[in-house]
Enzyme design. Sequence first.
Site, short mmCIF file in Angstrom:
data_model
loop_
_atom_site.label_atom_id
_atom_site.label_comp_id
_atom_site.label_asym_id
_atom_site.label_seq_id
_atom_site.Cartn_x
_atom_site.Cartn_y
_atom_site.Cartn_z
N GLU A 116 4.13 -9.41 -13.40
CA GLU A 116 3.26 -8.79 -14.42
C GLU A 116 2.40 -7.68 -13.82
O GLU A 116 2.19 -6.63 -14.43
CB GLU A 116 2.40 -9.88 -15.08
N GLU A 136 6.87 -18.82 -16.31
CA GLU A 136 5.70 -19.59 -16.75
C GLU A 136 6.01 -20.72 -17.71
O GLU A 136 5.28 -21.72 -17.74
CB GLU A 136 4.68 -18.64 -17.41
C1 LIG Z 1 -9.43 -18.08 -20.13
C2 LIG Z 1 -7.99 -17.81 -20.32
C3 LIG Z 1 -7.62 -16.41 -20.13
C4 LIG Z 1 -6.18 -16.20 -20.32
C5 LIG Z 1 -5.71 -15.04 -19.55
C6 LIG Z 1 -4.64 -15.37 -18.57
C7 LIG Z 1 -5.20 -15.70 -17.19
C8 LIG Z 1 -4.23 -16.32 -16.29
C9 LIG Z 1 -2.88 -15.95 -16.57
C10 LIG Z 1 -1.89 -16.46 -15.59
C11 LIG Z 1 -0.76 -15.53 -15.71
C12 LIG Z 1 0.52 -15.93 -15.32
O1 LIG Z 1 1.35 -15.10 -15.50
C13 LIG Z 1 0.78 -17.28 -14.85
C14 LIG Z 1 1.57 -17.35 -13.60
O2 LIG Z 1 1.81 -16.46 -12.85
S1 LIG Z 1 2.04 -18.91 -13.35
C15 LIG Z 1 2.89 -18.87 -11.83
C16 LIG Z 1 4.22 -18.27 -11.97
N1 LIG Z 1 4.94 -18.42 -10.73
C17 LIG Z 1 5.75 -19.42 -10.53
O3 LIG Z 1 5.99 -20.26 -11.35
C18 LIG Z 1 6.36 -19.46 -9.16
C19 LIG Z 1 6.27 -20.85 -8.61
N2 LIG Z 1 6.79 -20.91 -7.27
C20 LIG Z 1 8.09 -20.95 -7.00
O4 LIG Z 1 8.96 -20.90 -7.85
C21 LIG Z 1 8.46 -21.07 -5.57
O5 LIG Z 1 7.39 -21.67 -4.90
C22 LIG Z 1 8.79 -19.72 -4.90
C23 LIG Z 1 10.11 -19.18 -5.47
C24 LIG Z 1 7.68 -18.73 -5.12
C25 LIG Z 1 8.95 -19.96 -3.39
O6 LIG Z 1 9.89 -20.97 -3.17
P1 LIG Z 1 10.09 -21.61 -1.71
O7 LIG Z 1 11.20 -22.60 -1.86
O8 LIG Z 1 10.20 -20.54 -0.73
O9 LIG Z 1 8.74 -22.37 -1.37
P2 LIG Z 1 8.04 -23.60 -2.10
O10 LIG Z 1 8.41 -23.69 -3.51
O11 LIG Z 1 8.21 -24.81 -1.25
O12 LIG Z 1 6.52 -23.12 -2.07
C26 LIG Z 1 5.85 -22.96 -0.82
C27 LIG Z 1 4.41 -23.30 -1.03
O13 LIG Z 1 3.83 -22.35 -1.91
C28 LIG Z 1 3.19 -23.00 -2.99
N3 LIG Z 1 3.31 -22.14 -4.17
C29 LIG Z 1 4.38 -21.49 -4.61
N4 LIG Z 1 4.10 -20.74 -5.68
C30 LIG Z 1 2.79 -20.95 -5.92
C31 LIG Z 1 1.88 -20.47 -6.90
N5 LIG Z 1 2.25 -19.58 -7.85
N6 LIG Z 1 0.62 -20.91 -6.87
C32 LIG Z 1 0.20 -21.76 -5.91
N7 LIG Z 1 1.01 -22.25 -4.94
C33 LIG Z 1 2.27 -21.85 -4.96
C34 LIG Z 1 3.98 -24.31 -3.16
O14 LIG Z 1 3.21 -25.26 -3.83
C35 LIG Z 1 4.23 -24.67 -1.71
O15 LIG Z 1 3.04 -25.23 -1.21
P3 LIG Z 1 3.10 -26.37 -0.13
O16 LIG Z 1 3.91 -27.48 -0.74
O17 LIG Z 1 3.77 -25.78 1.06
O18 LIG Z 1 1.68 -26.76 0.07
#
Ligand SMILES: CCCCCCCCCCCC(=O)CC(=O)SCCNC(=O)CCNC(=O)[C@H](O)C(C)(C)COP(=O)(O)OP(=O)(O)OC[C@H]1O[C@@H](n2cnc3c(N)ncnc32)[C@H](O)[C@@H]1OP(=O)(O)O
Length: 721
Positions: A116, A136
């Site tokens: 985004e 998401e």
């Molecule tokens: C008041 C209200 C107002 C409203 C206005 C909106 C405000 C907010 C809007 C939010 C907007 C959005 O668009 C919402 C989002 O962006 S939601 C997040 C979208 N992203 C995802 O879903 C990606 C999720 N992650 C993955 O798919 C994978 O982790 C990936 C592909 C990025 C990496 O994969 P890989 O196999 O390499 O590693 P892991 O999955 O094992 O992850 C490693 C480690 O990282 C942590 N992780 C991954 N992504 C996130 C994240 N987005 N946030 C936090 N942490 C993340 C994951 O938990 C692992 O942690 P550990 O287990 O190692 O501790």
Amino acid sequence: MAKKIGVTMDVGNDGVAVITISNPPVNSLASPIIAGLKEKFRDANQRNDVRAIVLTGNNGRFCGGFDINVFQQVHKTGDLSVMPEVSVDLVCNLMEDSRKPLVAAVEGLALGGGLELAMACHARVSAPKAQLGLPELTLGVIPGFGGTQRLPRLVGLAKATDMILLSKSISSEEGQKLGLIDALVPPGELLSTSRKWALDIADGRKPFLRSLHRTDKIGSLSEARAILKNSRQLAKKIAPKMPQHHAVIEVIEEGIVHGGYSGVLKEAEVFRQLVLSDTAKGLVHVFFAQRATSKVPNVTDAGLKPRPIKKVAVIGGGLMGSGIATALLLSNIRVVLKEINPEYLMKGIKTVEGNIKGLVSRGKLTQDKAGKALSLLKGVLDYTEFKDVDMVIEAVIENIQLKQNIFKELEKVCPPHCILASNTSTIDLNVIGEKTNSKDRIVGAHFFSPAHLMTLLEIVRSENTSPQVILDLMAVGKAIKKVPVVVGNCIGFAVNRTFFPYTQAAHMLANLGVDLFRIDSVITSFGLPLGPFQLGDLAGHGIGLAVGPIYAKVYGDRMFRSPLTELLLKSGRNGKINGRGYYIYEKGSKPKPDPSVLSVVEESRKLTNIMPGGKPISVTDKEIVEMILFPVVNEACRVLDEGVVIRASDLDIASVLGMSFPSYRGGIVFWADMIGPKYIYERLKEMSETYGSFFKPSRYLEERATKGMPLSELKSSRSRL
Ligand SMILES: CCCCCCCCCCCC(=O)CC(=O)SCCNC(=O)CCNC(=O)[C@H](O)C(C)(C)COP(=O)(O)OP(=O)(O)OC[C@H]1O[C@@H](n2cnc3c(N)ncnc32)[C@H](O)[C@@H]1OP(=O)(O)O
Ligand SMILES: NC(=O)C1=CN([C@@H]2O[C@H](COP(=O)(O)OP(=O)(O)OC[C@H]3O[C@@H](n4cnc5c(N)ncnc54)[C@H](O)[C@@H]3O)[C@@H](O)[C@H]2O)C=CC1
């Protein structure tokens, strides 16, 4: 070493400010990052020495999206104020509407909020093979930061709704073809090209494009409405019970009808409602729970490295062995498949070929990859090929003596480093390895049927299994795209043991006079894909009859003894395998309830004679759910109490991936905690007073209910792992 978290800005002599997000491992948008971005963009917009801006991420990853931990914080506290207001303030005002051109330099991944941000830039330059998507919906929310509005304007409405509804990411190569990515360059040229692109926009050599204002890919209103109609049908089909799939279409439509900015405002409003939904709570829990399974105390933190597993022998080419072999081959692991005679061997090989061809015909595998996978398979009838295998997975019939003899033999024919795994679904690993001196390398590799499709791999360790062997099997599991969950050794392990009361409770209800097809339909409405009777048909009733006594030996005090399975088999119904069970199975059509099975149920009712006053009980749908699933929660409590799993969330993942418990309910323990242990305890107590000890609440449940503690809170001293 402490993680370096923050946003930096370097202004070069060329007048380009490079703003870099740094939050390992995926550069997620945590609150300090959002605050840092706002500060740097404001700064860059104000500075006279900045003519253009490049946004990028540290360590080869652009950005993995909004920090999902914040969602969890909102769920724990109910406090929405921790969610930043970014969609307009940062993404529209400071970024997209900036007078200075802004280029995203993308590498590795741009997901969710990451993509985004990139879409709010005026151009996107990417390195090859970057992963781009808006996942998401898998977290129970909708894309924020204007994603619902900008993606349709960049790739077209049909493609955007497809990507969003299916949470399907695309590569940067595909992104370039679609117009999401403006240029694809080698990683070494990413920053220099992005800088130049930004200056080209500043100097009018390239167009200054604001995605939210574009209309060229949207088409006419009637075309858009036709696409959205299809999207609504798709959402109904793939996610009938998920609010976010339906809500996102409304939000997209708002932008089509009233303009992108209006869509952004509606997006924020809907996001706020969804982030607090039970669906989001369940799905966010599942996200973290799945990742937690990778952390096994004294195994993954012991400084060990997984050893390479290049060649695996699978013993038994039946239903499970052929599926396991398929999964290994698809990940380029050489497989030796052993059977007892040429006829069964050929059958096993044909099944593997059929599995692989099935993937090709469904477009999930290319012909080339299928050919490569099959070239790695060798069928054998003796142990000659076992001399250099790194792992054996035994998948012969469930017979203790046969398995013991095989393991004794394996000790002689396999190299000393070779891992000796069994796919047994019930037998104690110590019993299987009783006749060997190799107990440290004996481990359970419990796959679920169909093994090449189901993602759970239950890794069963005995007290003798070495940490190295567990680590190796975890690595193989991940390599073959499974989710390994390490559990302790007991009858039924974690999943089958937790769910054995599922079928039993259903049998009790049927014997109490409740219509079995109604039970199935209530349970599928709850969210499980198959009710208990249809599941029994699928597994085959012979298996149920065979494992019953094994369970009865250890869990006999809390079993309901129903003659139904035996009567069913006697009437020639073994389930799907012979076309008849509770349902009728005909090729090419959906299973049909078989009314003639009701006479078998009547016979069973006569034998059990448990209907109060000989009359069927009257129950609501809610009571059916409780009578079927609360005993499962009760057994889950015993599994937690005995330390069969490392953490409660492991059982959640195992229930979601092994039993298809609805992920949007967060798994069996999470669901139970949402309802409340006290309520479940009281209901089970009432049921046990009315219907007997099958429902008797466990000690663990009683303790949690009395103390007002969640079931998921384990006492670590209890873990046997
Ligand atoms: C008041 C209200 C107002 C409203 C206005 C909106 C405000 C907010 C809007 C939010 C907007 C959005 O668009 C919402 C989002 O962006 S939601 C997040 C979208 N992203 C995802 O879903 C990606 C999720 N992650 C993955 O798919 C994978 O982790 C990936 C592909 C990025 C990496 O994969 P890989 O196999 O390499 O590693 P892991 O999955 O094992 O992850 C490693 C480690 O990282 C942590 N992780 C991954 N992504 C996130 C994240 N987005 N946030 C936090 N942490 C993340 C994951 O938990 C692992 O942690 P550990 O287990 O190692 O501790
Ligand atoms: N069926 C299921 O859904 C699940 C089964 N399991 C377990 O997997 C194992 C296998 O089950 P299925 O595949 O369903 O059985 P199956 O009956 O389909 O296949 C077993 C195969 O093993 C072969 N076999 C027997 N002795 C052998 C030997 N000495 N050497 C080589 N091959 C031999 C048989 O010829 C047969 O083809 C069992 O331990 C079962 O408990 C585990 C998870 C799920």
